[in-house]
Motif scaffolding. Structure first.
Motif, PDB file in Angstrom:
ATOM      1  N   GLU A  85      -3.671  13.032   7.471  1.00 16.39           N
ATOM      2  CA  GLU A  85      -5.075  12.726   7.189  1.00 16.39           C
ATOM      3  C   GLU A  85      -5.376  11.289   7.599  1.00 16.39           C
ATOM      4  N   ILE A  86      -6.576  11.097   8.100  1.00 13.06           N
ATOM      5  CA  ILE A  86      -7.039   9.753   8.519  1.00 13.06           C
ATOM      6  C   ILE A  86      -8.355   9.494   7.807  1.00 13.06           C
ATOM      7  N   HIS A  87      -8.369   8.507   6.925  1.00 16.38           N
ATOM      8  CA  HIS A  87      -9.565   8.163   6.155  1.00 16.38           C
ATOM      9  C   HIS A  87     -10.012   6.744   6.532  1.00 16.38           C
ATOM     10  N   SER A  88     -11.301   6.605   6.796  1.00 17.62           N
ATOM     11  CA  SER A  88     -11.856   5.278   7.141  1.00 17.62           C
ATOM     12  C   SER A  88     -12.970   4.936   6.170  1.00 17.62           C
ATOM     13  N   ASP A  89     -12.931   3.759   5.675  1.00 17.39           N
ATOM     14  CA  ASP A  89     -14.012   3.210   4.839  1.00 17.39           C
ATOM     15  C   ASP A  89     -14.187   1.760   5.273  1.00 17.39           C
ATOM     16  N   THR A  90     -13.856   0.818   4.422  1.00 18.06           N
ATOM     17  CA  THR A  90     -13.817  -0.584   4.881  1.00 18.06           C
ATOM     18  C   THR A  90     -12.597  -0.815   5.757  1.00 18.06           C
ATOM     19  N   SER A  91     -11.560   0.043   5.577  1.00 20.23           N
ATOM     20  CA  SER A  91     -10.371   0.010   6.418  1.00 20.23           C
ATOM     21  C   SER A  91      -9.928   1.449   6.655  1.00 20.23           C
ATOM     22  N   THR A  92      -8.962   1.594   7.528  1.00 25.43           N
ATOM     23  CA  THR A  92      -8.478   2.935   7.886  1.00 25.43           C
ATOM     24  C   THR A  92      -7.097   3.147   7.305  1.00 25.43           C
ATOM     25  N   ASN A  93      -6.876   4.305   6.685  1.00 20.98           N
ATOM     26  CA  ASN A  93      -5.589   4.655   6.098  1.00 20.98           C
ATOM     27  C   ASN A  93      -5.084   5.957   6.737  1.00 20.98           C
ATOM     28  N   LEU A  94      -3.774   5.984   7.040  1.00 23.07           N
ATOM     29  CA  LEU A  94      -3.138   7.169   7.614  1.00 23.07           C
ATOM     30  C   LEU A  94      -2.159   7.737   6.582  1.00 23.07           C
ATOM     31  N   TYR A  95      -2.274   9.045   6.284  1.00 24.21           N
ATOM     32  CA  TYR A  95      -1.411   9.715   5.316  1.00 24.21           C
ATOM     33  C   TYR A  95      -0.612  10.806   6.045  1.00 24.21           C
ATOM     34  N   VAL A  96       0.704  10.759   5.931  1.00 23.73           N
ATOM     35  CA  VAL A  96       1.584  11.768   6.510  1.00 23.73           C
ATOM     36  C   VAL A  96       2.322  12.455   5.355  1.00 23.73           C
ATOM     37  N   ASP A  97       1.984  13.749   5.070  1.00 16.59           N
ATOM     38  CA  ASP A  97       2.570  14.485   3.943  1.00 16.59           C
ATOM     39  C   ASP A  97       3.426  15.640   4.466  1.00 16.59           C
ATOM     40  N   ASN A  98       4.537  15.861   3.797  1.00 17.31           N
ATOM     41  CA  ASN A  98       5.346  17.071   4.070  1.00 17.31           C
ATOM     42  C   ASN A  98       5.758  17.690   2.750  1.00 17.31           C
ATOM     43  N   GLU A 117       5.548   7.325  -1.099  1.00 12.66           N
ATOM     44  CA  GLU A 117       5.479   7.778  -2.486  1.00 12.66           C
ATOM     45  C   GLU A 117       5.814   9.265  -2.540  1.00 12.66           C
ATOM     46  N   ASN A 118       6.296   9.658  -3.700  1.00 14.56           N
ATOM     47  CA  ASN A 118       6.626  11.070  -3.920  1.00 14.56           C
ATOM     48  C   ASN A 118       5.391  11.833  -4.374  1.00 14.56           C
ATOM     49  N   LEU A 119       5.240  13.054  -3.833  1.00  9.48           N
ATOM     50  CA  LEU A 119       4.202  13.969  -4.297  1.00  9.48           C
ATOM     51  C   LEU A 119       4.855  15.003  -5.230  1.00  9.48           C
ATOM     52  N   GLN A 120       4.049  15.915  -5.716  1.00  8.28           N
ATOM     53  CA  GLN A 120       4.583  16.925  -6.641  1.00  8.28           C
ATOM     54  C   GLN A 120       5.634  17.804  -5.969  1.00  8.28           C
ATOM     55  N   ASN A 121       5.410  18.113  -4.678  1.00 11.27           N
ATOM     56  CA  ASN A 121       6.342  18.998  -3.971  1.00 11.27           C
ATOM     57  C   ASN A 121       6.719  18.444  -2.607  1.00 11.27           C
ATOM     58  N   GLY A 122       6.665  17.113  -2.494  1.00 14.34           N
ATOM     59  CA  GLY A 122       7.003  16.534  -1.196  1.00 14.34           C
ATOM     60  C   GLY A 122       6.948  15.003  -1.210  1.00 14.34           C
ATOM     61  N   VAL A 123       6.772  14.451  -0.013  1.00 12.31           N
ATOM     62  CA  VAL A 123       6.771  12.994   0.172  1.00 12.31           C
ATOM     63  C   VAL A 123       5.572  12.617   1.032  1.00 12.31           C
ATOM     64  N   ARG A 124       4.968  11.438   0.718  1.00 10.38           N
ATOM     65  CA  ARG A 124       3.818  10.950   1.496  1.00 10.38           C
ATOM     66  C   ARG A 124       4.130   9.554   2.017  1.00 10.38           C
ATOM     67  N   PHE A 125       3.900   9.368   3.317  1.00 11.40           N
ATOM     68  CA  PHE A 125       3.961   8.038   3.946  1.00 11.40           C
ATOM     69  C   PHE A 125       2.532   7.561   4.187  1.00 11.40           C
ATOM     70  N   ILE A 126       2.258   6.293   3.881  1.00  7.11           N
ATOM     71  CA  ILE A 126       0.893   5.747   3.986  1.00  7.11           C
ATOM     72  C   ILE A 126       0.943   4.474   4.825  1.00  7.11           C
ATOM     73  N   ILE A 127      -0.019   4.380   5.749  1.00  3.87           N
ATOM     74  CA  ILE A 127      -0.187   3.153   6.560  1.00  3.87           C
ATOM     75  C   ILE A 127      -1.618   2.660   6.357  1.00  3.87           C
ATOM     76  N   HIS A 128      -1.751   1.367   6.018  1.00  4.90           N
ATOM     77  CA  HIS A 128      -3.076   0.759   5.819  1.00  4.90           C
ATOM     78  C   HIS A 128      -3.391  -0.101   7.048  1.00  4.90           C
ATOM     79  N   PHE A 129      -4.381   0.354   7.838  1.00  3.94           N
ATOM     80  CA  PHE A 129      -4.794  -0.388   9.031  1.00  3.94           C
ATOM     81  C   PHE A 129      -5.946  -1.314   8.655  1.00  3.94           C
ATOM     82  N   SER A 130      -5.738  -2.585   8.826  1.00  2.00           N
ATOM     83  CA  SER A 130      -6.821  -3.536   8.533  1.00  2.00           C
ATOM     84  C   SER A 130      -7.691  -3.686   9.767  1.00  2.00           C
ATOM     85  N   ASN A 131      -9.048  -3.608   9.566  1.00  2.00           N
ATOM     86  CA  ASN A 131      -9.975  -3.676  10.706  1.00  2.00           C
ATOM     87  C   ASN A 131     -10.162  -5.122  11.146  1.00  2.00           C
TER      88      ASN A 131
END
Length: 572
Positions: free
Chosen positions: A493-506, A558-572
Motif C-alpha cells: 500500500e502507498i499512502h500520501s498525505d503530508t508525506s508518503t508512506n509505503l507498507y509491505v505486508d505478508n 512491526e508484527n501484524l496479527q498473522n504476519g509482518v509489516r515493513f514501513i518506509i516513511h518518504f519525506s517530501n
C-alpha cells in the motif's frame, strides 16, 4: 580585631604623647611664638616712626594676639611708653594728665565697665602721681574714681598723695570680650624684676634676649618673663618687657587628661563599631567569593554572580564570573566531546563486532556453496555416471549463482557503507516502480503460488534515486516472498498525505519482539539453525537500510496479527 588593636595602639600613642610631651611642646611653642612676635615688634618699633596712638594700637595688637602683657621700659625699669589701657584728662587749669588703667581695671573691672565712662565726662581721681621720661610727664595710678553723677569706682580707704579733677579728653580701653585680667600684674612683675642684677644688665647690653620664670604669688600662677633689648635710633637702650602666663598650659593639660578618659571610652567604642562595620564590608564580599570558589570547585557554575562593587573585590568577582563562564563552556564542550568519543568508541567496537561477524558470516555463507561446488566438480573429475553429470552440472551452476549473488550483495553493501555513492534523485511514482519489480519476480511468486496487490491511496511523487530505490523494493518483496505462506497475498500500500508512506505486508510467522531491530543487521536470519532453505544471503535488509539511510528516510518493521509489516516513511 587587628583593626581595633591598631586604632587602640594609635590612640594610646596619642594619650602618652599628651601626658609626657604636651606640656613642654605647648610651652615651647607658645614662648617661641611670643619671641618671634616680640622680635618683629622690636624691629618695627626701631625702624618706624610711630605716633603715640599708633604705638598704643600696636602694643594692644601684640597683647591680644599673644595673650601676653607688654611694656616698654628703660634699664632702670621705668615705663617709657604710656600704659596701652589709659585715658587722658584735661584739668581745670588746662594741664593734661595720663591715667593708667591696667592695674585699676584688674581690681575693679566690672565696676569700671558698668560706669561706662565716655569722652567729655567730668571725673575726680585719687591716686599716686609719677613723673616719667625726659619730658617729665605725669602719670596717675588711680585708687578711686568719682564720676559727676556721684558714682564711685574703687574701695580704697587709705591716704593718697594726689587728687585730680578734670574732663576726659581721650580713653583707650580693650574690647571687653578679650580683656585680660592679668594686665594689671605687669606692674607687679616690673617691681619684682627691677633693679636688674649686674650679670643681667651685661647680657642685655650685649643685646641678648633674656627669659626666666616668674611665680606670681597673689594669683598663684606660673609665668615667663621675656626681656627683648632694642637700640633706638638715638642710641638709647630700651627693653621690651613681656609677661606670658604658662599656668593655663598646665591647667589645660590637667583638664585634657580627664577629658581623654571619657574620650578614650567613647573612642574605643566608636573604633570597635567602625571596625566591625568596615570588617563586615570587607569580609562579606570575601565570603561570597569563597562560596563562589567552593561551587566552582564542585564544577557548579550556575550560581556564580558578580559582586556589584567598583573596587578590587568587584573586579575579582567579575574575573571569577568570566572564568566560570569559560570553564562552564569548556566543560560543556568537553562533555560533548566525551559523549561523542564514547559514541565513536561504541561505534568502533560495534563495527569491529560487525566486521568479525561479517567475515564469519561471509565465510560461512561462501563455505557451503564452495564445498558443494568442489565436491560435485571432483565427482565430474572422477568420471561419475553419465546420467548424473547433468545433475552435477546444474548443482554447480546453482551454487555458483548463489555465490555470485552473495558477493554482489557484499560489494553493494561495502559501496553503501563507504559513503562514496552520489545519489541521482528525481521525481517518480512508487506504484509504477513496485509494478515493475513485481513483473521481474513473477517466477518466484508462482513457485509459492503468491500474489502481489498494489494499493495506491492519494499517491504523490517522491524524490529519490530510482535505481537504488528499486533495489530497496526488490529486497523487501523478496524477503516477503521468502517468509510468506504458500498461496497467500503480499499487500503493498502507498499512502500520501503530508508525506508518503509505503507498507509491505505478508502473511506468515511473526518476528520475535526482541529481534525486530536485529533484522537490519548483516547476515541476520530469523531461523536459529540459520537454515538456508528459505534462500537469500542475509544482506538484503541491511542493504535496504543503508540505502534508505542515505536518503534520510525513516523505516521500521512491526508484527501484524498473522504476519509482518515493513514501513518506509518518504519525506517530501
Amino acid at each position: 580585631m587587628i583593626t581595633v588593636l591598631f586604632f587602640a595602639f594609635f590612640y594610646m600613642m596619642i594619650i602618652l604623647s599628651q601626658l609626657l610631651l604636651f606640656n613642654d611642646f605647648y610651652e615651647n611653642h607658645k614662648l617661641n611664638k611670643v619671641e618671634q612676635h616680640l622680635a618683629k615688634f622690636a624691629s618695627d618699633y626701631t625702624r618706624k616712626d610711630w605716633s603715640s596712638n599708633q604705638l598704643t594700637r600696636e602694643i594692644l595688637k601684640f597683647m591680644t594676639r599673644n595673650r601676653s602683657q607688654l611694656a616698654i621700659i628703660d634699664m632702670d625699669g621705668k615705663v617709657v611708653v604710656d600704659d596701652p589701657y589709659h585715658m587722658r584728662i584735661t584739668q581745670d587749669d588746662g594741664q593734661k594728665m595720663t591715667v593708667s588703667l591696667s592695674l585699676f581695671m584688674t581690681l575693679y573691672g566690672d565696676q569700671f565697665r558698668a560706669a561706662n565712662i565716655q569722652k567729655g565726662d567730668r571725673i575726680t581721681l585719687l591716686g599716686e602721681v609719677e613723673k616719667r621720661g625726659k619730658e617729665n610727664t605725669s602719670v596717675l595710678y588711680p585708687e578711686k574714681i568719682y564720676i559727676s553723677d556721684s558714682k564711685v569706682i574703687g574701695e580704697y580707704e587709705g591716704e593718697v598723695s594726689s587728687q585730680v579733677s578734670g574732663t576726659v579728653s581721650n580713653i583707650e580701653l580693650p574690647y571687653f570680650k578679650i580683656w585680660n585680667q592679668r594686665q594689671g600684674l605687669l606692674m607687679q612683675a616690673l617691681s619684682e624684676t627691677f633693679p636688674l642684677s649686674g650679670e643681667l644688665k651685661k647680657r642685655l647690653n650685649h643685646m641678648e634676649i633674656q627669659q626666666f620664670p616668674w611665680f606670681e604669688s597673689w594669683s598663684g600662677t606660673n609665668n615667663v618673663i621675656i626681656l627683648q633689648p632694642l637700640l633706638k635710633n638715638n642710641g638709647e637702650l630700651e627693653i621690651l618687657f613681656s609677661v606670658t602666663s604658662i599656668q593655663e598650659i598646665s591647667d589645660t593639660n590637667d583638664a585634657l587628661r580627664e577629658f581623654y578618659i571619657y574620650l578614650g571610652i567613647g573612642g574605643f567604642l566608636l573604633i570597635l563599631i567602625l571596625s566591625l562595620f568596615f570588617s563586615k564590608i570587607v569580609t562579606k564580599p570575601l565570603i561570597a567569593l569563597n562560596q563562589m570558589a567552593k561551587r566552582m570547585l564542585n564544577f557548579d557554575f550556575t550560581a556564580v554572580s558578580p559582586i556589584r562593587q567598583k573596587d578590587e573585590l568587584g573586579s575579582l568577582s567579575n574575573s571569577m564570573l568570566l572564568m566560570s563562564q569559560k570553564l562552564d563552556s569548556a566543560l560543556s564542550d568537553l562533555k560533548d566531546a566525551n559523549v561523542k568519543l564514547l559514541e565513536d568508541i561504541e561505534q568502533k567496537q560495534r563495527l569491529e563486532v560487525l566486521q568479525q561477524s561479517f567475515f564469519a558470516n561471509a565465510s560461512h555463507e561462501l563455505k557451503t556453496p564452495l564445498s558443494i561446488v568442489k565436491s560435485f566438480a571432483e565427482g565430474l573429475q572422477d568420471g561419475v555416471n553419465v546420467n548424473k553429470r547433468e545433475h552435477y552440472m546444474s548443482v554447480i551452476i546453482e551454487e555458483a549463482g548463489k555465490m555470485e549473488m552473495l558477493i554482489k550483495d557484499m560489494l553493494d553493501l561495502a559501496r553503501l557503507e563507504s559513503g562514496t555513492i552520489v545519489l541521482r534523485k528525481r521525481m517518480f511514482l512508487l506504484s509504477e516502480l513496485v509494478e515493475k519489480v513485481a513483473d521481474k519476480l513473477v517466477y518466484l511468486l508462482k513457485e509459492k503460488e503468491l500474489e502481489i496487490i498494489v494499493v495506491p491511496v492519494n499517491e504523490l511523487h517522491v524524490l529519490a534515486d530510482q535505481e537504488w530505490m528499486e533495489q530497496v523494493i526488490i529486497n523487501l518483496i523478496m524477503n516477503a516472498i521468502r517468509h510468506a505462506e504458500e498461496g497467500s497475498v503480499i499487500s503493498i500500500e502507498i499512502h500520501s498525505d503530508t508525506s508518503t508512506n509505503l507498507y509491505v505486508d505478508n502473511i506468515g510467522e511473526n518476528i520475535p519482539d526482541d529481534q525486530l531491530n536485529l533484522i537490519w543487521e548483516r547476515f541476520y536470519r530469523g531461523e536459529p539453525s540459520r537454515s538456508r532453505k528459505t534462500g537469500g544471503t542475509g544482506l538484503g535488509l541491511s542493504i535496504a537500510g543503508q540505502i534508505l539511510g542515505m536518503h534520510g528516510f525513516d523505516y521500521e518493521v512491526e508484527n501484524l496479527q498473522n504476519g509482518v509489516r515493513f514501513i518506509i516513511h518518504f519525506s517530501n
